[in-house]
Design a protein around this motif. Structure first.
Motif, mmCIF file in Angstrom:
data_model
loop_
_atom_site.group_PDB
_atom_site.id
_atom_site.type_symbol
_atom_site.label_atom_id
_atom_site.label_comp_id
_atom_site.label_asym_id
_atom_site.label_seq_id
_atom_site.Cartn_x
_atom_site.Cartn_y
_atom_site.Cartn_z
ATOM 1 N N UNK A 1 0.829 -1.203 0.000
ATOM 2 C CA UNK A 1 0.000 0.000 0.000
ATOM 3 C C UNK A 1 0.868 1.260 0.000
ATOM 4 N N UNK A 2 1.897 1.293 0.829
ATOM 5 C CA UNK A 2 2.810 2.442 0.856
ATOM 6 C C UNK A 2 3.512 2.610 -0.490
ATOM 7 N N UNK A 3 3.927 1.502 -1.087
ATOM 8 C CA UNK A 3 4.611 1.569 -2.384
ATOM 9 C C UNK A 3 3.666 2.069 -3.475
ATOM 10 N N UNK A 4 2.416 1.621 -3.454
ATOM 11 C CA UNK A 4 1.434 2.088 -4.442
ATOM 12 C C UNK A 4 1.134 3.569 -4.287
ATOM 13 N N UNK A 5 0.949 3.999 -3.045
ATOM 14 C CA UNK A 5 0.515 5.367 -2.786
ATOM 15 C C UNK A 5 1.647 6.384 -2.843
ATOM 16 N N UNK A 6 2.821 6.011 -2.338
ATOM 17 C CA UNK A 6 3.895 6.990 -2.181
ATOM 18 C C UNK A 6 5.109 6.735 -3.073
ATOM 19 N N UNK A 7 5.437 5.477 -3.322
ATOM 20 C CA UNK A 7 6.587 5.168 -4.157
ATOM 21 C C UNK A 7 7.508 4.142 -3.521
ATOM 22 N N UNK B 1 6.739 -0.292 -5.896
ATOM 23 C CA UNK B 1 6.804 1.166 -5.950
ATOM 24 C C UNK B 1 7.390 1.682 -7.251
ATOM 25 N N UNK B 2 8.405 1.006 -7.771
ATOM 26 C CA UNK B 2 8.989 1.420 -9.054
ATOM 27 C C UNK B 2 7.992 1.247 -10.185
ATOM 28 N N UNK B 3 7.264 0.152 -10.179
ATOM 29 C CA UNK B 3 6.235 -0.059 -11.202
ATOM 30 C C UNK B 3 5.122 0.982 -11.073
ATOM 31 N N UNK C 1 4.152 3.661 -13.967
ATOM 32 C CA UNK C 1 2.777 3.784 -14.477
ATOM 33 C C UNK C 1 2.267 5.218 -14.304
ATOM 34 N N UNK C 2 2.554 5.831 -13.155
ATOM 35 C CA UNK C 2 2.096 7.193 -12.880
ATOM 36 C C UNK C 2 2.653 8.180 -13.894
ATOM 37 N N UNK C 3 3.890 7.974 -14.290
ATOM 38 C CA UNK C 3 4.505 8.853 -15.287
ATOM 39 C C UNK C 3 3.826 8.729 -16.647
ATOM 40 N N UNK C 4 3.165 7.638 -16.876
ATOM 41 C CA UNK C 4 2.441 7.411 -18.119
ATOM 42 C C UNK C 4 0.952 7.742 -17.993
ATOM 43 N N UNK C 5 0.597 8.377 -16.876
ATOM 44 C CA UNK C 5 -0.781 8.826 -16.700
ATOM 45 C C UNK C 5 -1.747 7.770 -16.192
#
Length: 185
Positions: free
Chosen positions: A46-52, A93-95, A99-103
């Motif tokens: 959850x932390x990795x998904x939300x924050x990185x 978190x890296x994934x 993904x976030x950078x790709x919108x």
């Protein structure tokens, strides 16, 4: 002022996730000398998904350190055991960042999220297996008995990753929509 508030909010959220990790690791788990089934990775993912990746790794390392101290005390090999859970956070978190950078958000792509969580679990299991080997070298014990359980450790790790991803995806989406985690945006 806003950056300080966001930093404090993020720090408090990560501290809560660390506490939840310790609680889940210590209570909702099945442990044997060579096999561990726990939901302690849920707050890490959850932390990795939300924050990185770094924030997720911080939750993983601190949570595992506290769980090790509470479960076994401070041992010479404690340092070996606190790092493998961070592997999962770094991968997920890296994934998520990619993904976030790709919108897109990783939690909004279930197939990709399941795959990333399973890959994270496999690499975490490899890290834990290396930890078992290093621990056996340090304590001058046989690694053979532990090696026998490695296949079941991979199966339980993958099963746990699927459960954790199933819980984390809707939870991350709900937390973002609620506005509670504006600092994670």
């Amino acid at each position: 002022m806003k950056n300080k508030r966001n930093a404090a909010h993020t720090l408090c959220t990560l501290a809560l996730l660390t506490a939840v990790m310790v609680l889940l690791t210590m209570t909702v788990s099945i442990k044997t000398p060579y096999f561990k089934l726990t939901l302690g990775s849920l707050p890490v993912v959850l932390a990795a998904l939300l924050f990185g990746p770094l924030e997720g790794a911080l939750v993983a390392v601190l949570g595992e350190f506290i769980a090790q101290i509470l479960g076994y005390g401070l041992m010479p090999t404690t340092f070996i055991w606190i790092w493998p859970p961070a592997i999962r956070a770094l991968i997920v978190g890296s994934a998520a960042m990619w993904m976030r950078r790709r919108g897109r958000r990783l939690e909004e792509r279930p197939a990709v999220c399941y795959m990333v969580c399973v890959v994270g679990a496999v690499f975490t299991t490899v890290g834990n297996t290396v930890g078992m080997w290093l621990d056996s070298l340090f304590n001058r014990t046989s690694f053979a008995a532990a090696a026998f359980w490695v296949p079941s450790r991979f199966v339980s790790g993958i099963a746990t990753a699927i459960v954790v991803a199933t819980v984390c995806m809707p939870l991350a989406i709900a937390l973002r929509r609620s506005g509670v985690l504006k600092c994670a945006e």
